[in-house]
Design a protein around this motif. Structure first.
Motif, PDB file in Angstrom:
ATOM      1  N   ARG A 422     -25.519  19.232 -18.907  1.00  0.00           N
ATOM      2  CA  ARG A 422     -24.305  20.003 -18.661  1.00  0.00           C
ATOM      3  C   ARG A 422     -24.401  21.418 -19.234  1.00  0.00           C
ATOM      4  NH1 ARG A 422     -18.573  17.594 -20.486  1.00  0.00           N
ATOM      5  NH2 ARG A 422     -19.572  17.825 -22.530  1.00  0.00           N
ATOM      6  N   THR A 423     -25.119  21.597 -20.345  1.00  0.00           N
ATOM      7  CA  THR A 423     -25.216  22.938 -20.954  1.00  0.00           C
ATOM      8  C   THR A 423     -25.893  23.940 -20.011  1.00  0.00           C
ATOM      9  OG1 THR A 423     -25.251  21.985 -23.169  1.00  0.00           O
ATOM     10  CG2 THR A 423     -26.103  24.234 -22.926  1.00  0.00           C
ATOM     11  N   PRO A 424     -27.087  23.666 -19.482  1.00  0.00           N
ATOM     12  CA  PRO A 424     -27.665  24.638 -18.525  1.00  0.00           C
ATOM     13  C   PRO A 424     -26.858  24.738 -17.236  1.00  0.00           C
ATOM     14  CG  PRO A 424     -29.009  22.659 -18.642  1.00  0.00           C
ATOM     15  CD  PRO A 424     -28.029  22.570 -19.760  1.00  0.00           C
ATOM     16  N   MET A 425     -26.173  23.622 -16.852  1.00  0.00           N
ATOM     17  CA  MET A 425     -25.376  23.674 -15.637  1.00  0.00           C
ATOM     18  C   MET A 425     -24.225  24.664 -15.794  1.00  0.00           C
ATOM     19  SD  MET A 425     -25.051  22.813 -12.576  1.00  0.00           S
ATOM     20  CE  MET A 425     -26.353  21.610 -12.583  1.00  0.00           C
ATOM     21  N   ASN A 426     -23.616  24.677 -16.977  1.00  0.00           N
ATOM     22  CA  ASN A 426     -22.561  25.656 -17.224  1.00  0.00           C
ATOM     23  C   ASN A 426     -23.115  27.077 -17.164  1.00  0.00           C
ATOM     24  OD1 ASN A 426     -20.447  23.839 -17.555  1.00  0.00           O
ATOM     25  ND2 ASN A 426     -20.907  23.502 -19.733  1.00  0.00           N
ATOM     26  N   GLY A 427     -24.367  27.234 -17.650  1.00  0.00           N
ATOM     27  CA  GLY A 427     -24.996  28.554 -17.567  1.00  0.00           C
ATOM     28  C   GLY A 427     -25.206  28.978 -16.120  1.00  0.00           C
ATOM     29  N   ILE A 428     -25.664  28.028 -15.285  1.00  0.00           N
ATOM     30  CA  ILE A 428     -25.874  28.342 -13.867  1.00  0.00           C
ATOM     31  C   ILE A 428     -24.560  28.756 -13.215  1.00  0.00           C
ATOM     32  CG2 ILE A 428     -26.472  27.321 -11.641  1.00  0.00           C
ATOM     33  CD1 ILE A 428     -28.492  25.572 -13.150  1.00  0.00           C
ATOM     34  N   GLU A 449     -21.797  31.077  -3.053  1.00  0.00           N
ATOM     35  CA  GLU A 449     -20.624  30.190  -3.065  1.00  0.00           C
ATOM     36  C   GLU A 449     -21.040  28.737  -2.812  1.00  0.00           C
ATOM     37  OE1 GLU A 449     -17.967  31.830  -0.234  1.00  0.00           O
ATOM     38  OE2 GLU A 449     -17.092  33.291  -1.653  1.00  0.00           O
ATOM     39  N   THR A 450     -22.033  28.571  -1.922  1.00  0.00           N
ATOM     40  CA  THR A 450     -22.544  27.218  -1.682  1.00  0.00           C
ATOM     41  C   THR A 450     -23.189  26.661  -2.947  1.00  0.00           C
ATOM     42  OG1 THR A 450     -22.937  27.706   0.648  1.00  0.00           O
ATOM     43  CG2 THR A 450     -24.110  25.821  -0.287  1.00  0.00           C
ATOM     44  N   ALA A 451     -23.938  27.518  -3.635  1.00  0.00           N
ATOM     45  CA  ALA A 451     -24.565  27.088  -4.888  1.00  0.00           C
ATOM     46  C   ALA A 451     -23.512  26.735  -5.930  1.00  0.00           C
ATOM     47  CB  ALA A 451     -25.486  28.189  -5.414  1.00  0.00           C
ATOM     48  N   LYS A 452     -22.409  27.550  -5.980  1.00  0.00           N
ATOM     49  CA  LYS A 452     -21.356  27.276  -6.952  1.00  0.00           C
ATOM     50  C   LYS A 452     -20.679  25.932  -6.659  1.00  0.00           C
ATOM     51  CE  LYS A 452     -17.075  29.110  -8.857  1.00  0.00           C
ATOM     52  NZ  LYS A 452     -16.075  30.201  -8.814  1.00  0.00           N
ATOM     53  N   ASP A 453     -20.374  25.629  -5.345  1.00  0.00           N
ATOM     54  CA  ASP A 453     -19.758  24.346  -4.979  1.00  0.00           C
ATOM     55  C   ASP A 453     -20.665  23.173  -5.360  1.00  0.00           C
ATOM     56  OD1 ASP A 453     -17.563  25.626  -3.993  1.00  0.00           O
ATOM     57  OD2 ASP A 453     -18.230  25.587  -1.896  1.00  0.00           O
ATOM     58  N   SER A 454     -21.948  23.345  -5.111  1.00  0.00           N
ATOM     59  CA  SER A 454     -22.893  22.276  -5.466  1.00  0.00           C
ATOM     60  C   SER A 454     -22.940  22.067  -6.968  1.00  0.00           C
ATOM     61  CB  SER A 454     -24.292  22.616  -4.935  1.00  0.00           C
ATOM     62  OG  SER A 454     -24.273  22.709  -3.518  1.00  0.00           O
ATOM     63  N   ASN A 456     -20.488  22.703  -9.092  1.00  0.00           N
ATOM     64  CA  ASN A 456     -19.237  22.036  -9.500  1.00  0.00           C
ATOM     65  C   ASN A 456     -19.309  20.526  -9.226  1.00  0.00           C
ATOM     66  OD1 ASN A 456     -17.739  24.193 -10.560  1.00  0.00           O
ATOM     67  ND2 ASN A 456     -17.141  24.881  -8.513  1.00  0.00           N
ATOM     68  N   THR A 457     -19.847  20.166  -8.047  1.00  0.00           N
ATOM     69  CA  THR A 457     -19.987  18.747  -7.717  1.00  0.00           C
ATOM     70  C   THR A 457     -20.924  18.055  -8.699  1.00  0.00           C
ATOM     71  OG1 THR A 457     -19.616  19.203  -5.368  1.00  0.00           O
ATOM     72  CG2 THR A 457     -20.678  17.115  -5.927  1.00  0.00           C
ATOM     73  N   LEU A 458     -22.035  18.670  -8.997  1.00  0.00           N
ATOM     74  CA  LEU A 458     -22.988  18.102  -9.940  1.00  0.00           C
ATOM     75  C   LEU A 458     -22.371  17.976 -11.324  1.00  0.00           C
ATOM     76  CD1 LEU A 458     -25.817  17.079 -10.509  1.00  0.00           C
ATOM     77  CD2 LEU A 458     -26.559  19.446 -10.831  1.00  0.00           C
ATOM     78  N   ARG A 460     -19.203  17.498 -12.014  1.00  0.00           N
ATOM     79  CA  ARG A 460     -18.275  16.362 -12.028  1.00  0.00           C
ATOM     80  C   ARG A 460     -19.032  15.039 -12.175  1.00  0.00           C
ATOM     81  NH1 ARG A 460     -15.576  19.459  -8.056  1.00  0.00           N
ATOM     82  NH2 ARG A 460     -16.566  18.274  -6.366  1.00  0.00           N
ATOM     83  N   ILE A 461     -20.162  14.956 -11.476  1.00  0.00           N
ATOM     84  CA  ILE A 461     -20.974  13.736 -11.593  1.00  0.00           C
ATOM     85  C   ILE A 461     -21.482  13.569 -13.018  1.00  0.00           C
ATOM     86  CG2 ILE A 461     -23.121  12.636 -10.853  1.00  0.00           C
ATOM     87  CD1 ILE A 461     -22.686  13.945  -8.109  1.00  0.00           C
ATOM     88  N   ILE A 462     -21.956  14.685 -13.602  1.00  0.00           N
ATOM     89  CA  ILE A 462     -22.464  14.623 -14.978  1.00  0.00           C
ATOM     90  C   ILE A 462     -21.352  14.239 -15.935  1.00  0.00           C
ATOM     91  CG2 ILE A 462     -23.402  16.017 -16.858  1.00  0.00           C
ATOM     92  CD1 ILE A 462     -24.941  17.589 -14.690  1.00  0.00           C
ATOM     93  N   ASN A 463     -20.146  14.779 -15.707  1.00  0.00           N
ATOM     94  CA  ASN A 463     -19.008  14.439 -16.572  1.00  0.00           C
ATOM     95  C   ASN A 463     -18.668  12.952 -16.478  1.00  0.00           C
ATOM     96  OD1 ASN A 463     -18.639  16.989 -17.672  1.00  0.00           O
ATOM     97  ND2 ASN A 463     -17.247  17.652 -16.045  1.00  0.00           N
ATOM     98  N   ASP A 464     -18.726  12.409 -15.245  1.00  0.00           N
ATOM     99  CA  ASP A 464     -18.468  10.973 -15.089  1.00  0.00           C
ATOM    100  C   ASP A 464     -19.502  10.137 -15.850  1.00  0.00           C
ATOM    101  OD1 ASP A 464     -16.237  11.331 -13.585  1.00  0.00           O
ATOM    102  OD2 ASP A 464     -17.180  10.914 -11.648  1.00  0.00           O
ATOM    103  N   ILE A 465     -20.764  10.512 -15.702  1.00  0.00           N
ATOM    104  CA  ILE A 465     -21.821   9.768 -16.390  1.00  0.00           C
ATOM    105  C   ILE A 465     -21.665   9.889 -17.899  1.00  0.00           C
ATOM    106  CG2 ILE A 465     -24.308   9.634 -16.784  1.00  0.00           C
ATOM    107  CD1 ILE A 465     -24.689  10.547 -13.882  1.00  0.00           C
ATOM    108  N   LEU A 466     -21.286  11.097 -18.357  1.00  0.00           N
ATOM    109  CA  LEU A 466     -21.105  11.314 -19.786  1.00  0.00           C
ATOM    110  C   LEU A 466     -19.959  10.448 -20.320  1.00  0.00           C
ATOM    111  CD1 LEU A 466     -21.802  12.857 -22.365  1.00  0.00           C
ATOM    112  CD2 LEU A 466     -20.206  14.643 -21.632  1.00  0.00           C
TER     113      LEU A 466
END
Length: 642
Positions: A422-428, A449-454, A456-458, A460-466
């Motif tokens: 999640r840390t590098p994902m927030n950086g991205i 914008e497509t990269a940003k939506d992807s 955000n989706t990733l 959310r998945i990481i947050n669920d797993i966490l």
């Protein structure tokens, strides 16, 4: 008339017919007395004198009334008054008569049982008196009474008592024997062959063994099988012997006494079967006396504790069979409980005498009544070897602990990895936002914008797993604070409105008036549950609406039970899948993950969060008719600001 002696009186009448008659009466063995028409004694033969114990004193009788001689010696006990004496009445009337069940009173006061017969005495065609014959039946009556008692005793016996003739025919059978043979009465058996009432095996025993021995004058005792009239079989213990006339030794018949031992034989067979089961059992089965000495041990028990034979347990104390610490527990807890309640069951240990190792056993301790009916009890024990089971349980426990450890390590690993990802994902996502704020071409902006939506989706998945990994690892904790539920719900609706609007759905929220303005709880986790349920409702609904309803039940002690209902008009859930959807990584249809996206953890996390807030979650749904998810949580009531 006065006569000095009987001989003198007879001599005076020597030439008369009466003298001849009287001389003949002297030869009769039966007591005889002659009386005139007035009922006075004119003659008594010597047999009567002997009966009356007045031998050589005939003057004591001659001239006395018949009634006074036979009945009136003890007038107060006499059954007849003089004027009503039936015997004297028969004499006066000159008729023949017989009287039974009479009493004869001797001058010495002895009472005899007698029967009388009266015959008229005629001389030269004229009635001159009567001759009365007296029959002493005292001994006969006494014998009859004894025989009646003996007969009653024999008939009251439950044993079969019978006699057979030399040709093996039944000549006598008592009532108890008739009942044993299933007959209506003893007469049914009389004249029948004895073998008719025996089984074939018993007939062979009778003919080959019992009958020859009895005929030889010896007793025979053994077991036979009696066949009843209904076809049943009664097992009996028979005792056969010859019956002889005491004075002559004449053989009267062969007597047999049979006692019903059917129930005893059944009990013996049951005991033998039980003994066989006990001896063949591999369990430790023992009995100890009140002073702690082992009085019985089976073969299986001796093998279990390493003894060569059950005899080796004789005179050993029961404490010798247990480790010292186990015996202390048995003595203090188990034995008193068995004495109090009659039975105790639980686990303990035996000691192997050869190896010294302890053996895990399941013990059933109980009281056993000591034979003899003296009220004393012994302690019985059945112990089943559970060593293999205990080893298996230990192995399973170790495997369970290892699995739980591996699961915790996995959850910790997932939690750490999710955090690291999640840390590098927030950086991205941050860099993408900064890039979108620069001057870009339309094509570049679309890519970012497509990269940003992807991203955000990733995220959310990481947050669920966490969250899931934290829950599994037991590291997820609630952070209760005072919050405004209406403000929290407003933020939630604003967050979800764009996705609902994008699908053309109506998204509504209704908060009941009873919901307090301020509550105390974890608004972040409560919002997470609402977002998961409402987001799923939007995801699985093509047209129509999604409605959110919030109500509250106010309880004492400042407790508030919040109930949230999320209703949609989506695809619905089959009944057999409604429980599965709350399990980790599960969905109503496995293809939905590919069709609608998601990890399948949202409902699982929501379920765990609701449980952490002392609530529950459930669903009402039907395919094609939409779904309504319900959940409740327990929250505190915050203090209103002053």
């Amino acid at each position: 008339m006065s006569v000095a002696s009987l001989d003198e009186w007879v001599g005076q009448e020597r030439d008369s017919e009466l003298a001849l008659d009287l001389a003949m009466l002297e030869t009769v063995a039966a007591p005889v007395v002659a009386v005139d028409l007035a009922g006075e004694c004119t003659y008594a033969n010597r047999a009567l004198l002997r009966l009356m114990a007045v031998k050589d004193h005939p003057q004591e009788l001659l001239g006395r009334s018949l009634h006074s001689i036979l009945h009136a010696a003890h007038g107060k006990e006499n059954t007849h008054a003089a004027e009503e004496c039936p015997l004297e009445r028969a004499v006066r009337q000159g008729r023949s008569a017989s009287f039974v069940a009479e009493s004869l009173w001797r001058p010495d006061g002895m009472r005899l049982h007698a029967e009388y017969s009266c015959e008229p005495l005629v001389r030269r065609g004229e009635l001159v008196g009567a001759v009365v014959t007296v029959h002493d039946v005292t001994k006969c009556n006494r014998l009859k009474q004894e025989l009646d008692k003996l007969g009653a005793l024999i008939d009251s016996s439950e044993d079969l008592i019978g006699m057979g003739s030399a040709d093996m025919k039944v000549s006598f059978l008592n009532l108890g024997g008739a009942r044993m043979a299933g007959l209506v009465g003893p007469e049914e058996a009389l004249g029948h062959d004895i073998c008719e009432f025996l089984t074939e095996e018993a007939q062979q025993t009778l003919l080959r063994e019992a009958w020859p021995k009895v005929e030889g004058g010896r007793h025979w005792k053994g077991e036979l099988q009696l066949r009843t009239a209904s076809g049943g079989v009664v097992e009996v213990l028979a005792n056969s012997f010859l019956v002889k006339q005491p004075d002559t030794g004449e053989v009267l018949g062969q007597a047999t006494i049979m006692r019903d031992i059917t129930e005893r034989k059944k009990a013996e067979r049951a005991r033998q079967m039980l003994a066989s089961l006990v001896e063949s059992s591999g369990d430790f089965i023992a009995v100890a006396s009140a002073d702690g000495k082992v009085t019985f041990l089976n073969e299986g028990g001796s093998r279990l504790v390493g003894l060569d034979s059950p005899c080796d347990a004789k005179d050993r104390q029961i404490s010798d069979f247990h480790p010292q610490e186990e015996w202390a527990k048995l003595k203090m807890e188990v034995i008193p409980a068995a004495a109090r309640d009659g039975l105790w069951r639980g686990e303990t240990q035996l000691r192997n005498f050869k190896t010294g190792e302890n053996i895990d056993v399941l013990l059933s301790a109980f009281l056993v009544q000591t034979p003899g009916g003296d009220g004393r009890f012994s302690l019985g024990a059945v112990m089943h070897d559970i060593s293999d089971r205990k080893r298996a349980e230990q192995s399973l426990l170790q495997a369970k602990e290892a699995a739980e450890m591996a699961n915790r390590l996995k959850s910790e690993f997932l939690a750490n990895m999710s955090h690291e990802i999640r840390t590098p994902m927030n950086g991205i996502m941050g860099m993408t936002d900064l890039a979108l704020d620069t001057e870009l071409t339309a094509e570049q902006r679309d890519y970012l914008e497509t990269a940003k939506d992807s991203a955000n989706t990733l995220l959310r998945i990481i947050n669920d797993i966490l969250d899931f990994s934290k829950i599994e690892a037991g590291k997820l904790e609630l952070d209760p604070i005072d919050f405004d539920p209406r403000a929290m719900l407003e933020e939630t609706i604003k967050l979800l409105t764009p996705s609902a609007r994008q699908k053309g759905l109506e998204l509504g929220c209704e908060v009941a008036e009873e919901v307090p303005r301020l509550l105390h709880g974890d608004p972040v986790r409560l919002k997470q549950v609402i977002v998961n349920l409402t987001g799923n409702a939007i995801k699985f609904t093509k047209r129509g609406e999604v409605a959110l309803t919030v109500r509250a039940n106010l309880e004492e002690a400042g407790q508030v039970y919040l109930r949230v209902d999320v209703r949609d008009s989506g695809i619905g859930i089959p009944a057999d899948k409604q429980r599965v959807i709350f399990e980790a990584f599960a969905q109503a249809d496995g293809s939905m993950t590919r069709k609608f996206g998601g990890t399948g953890l949202g409902l699982t996390i929501s379920n765990r969060l609701v449980q952490m807030m002392d609530g529950k979650i459930w669903v009402d749904s039907a395919p094609g008719l939409g779904s309504t998810f319900h959940f409740t949580v327990a929250l505190g009531r915050a203090k209103e600001p002053e």
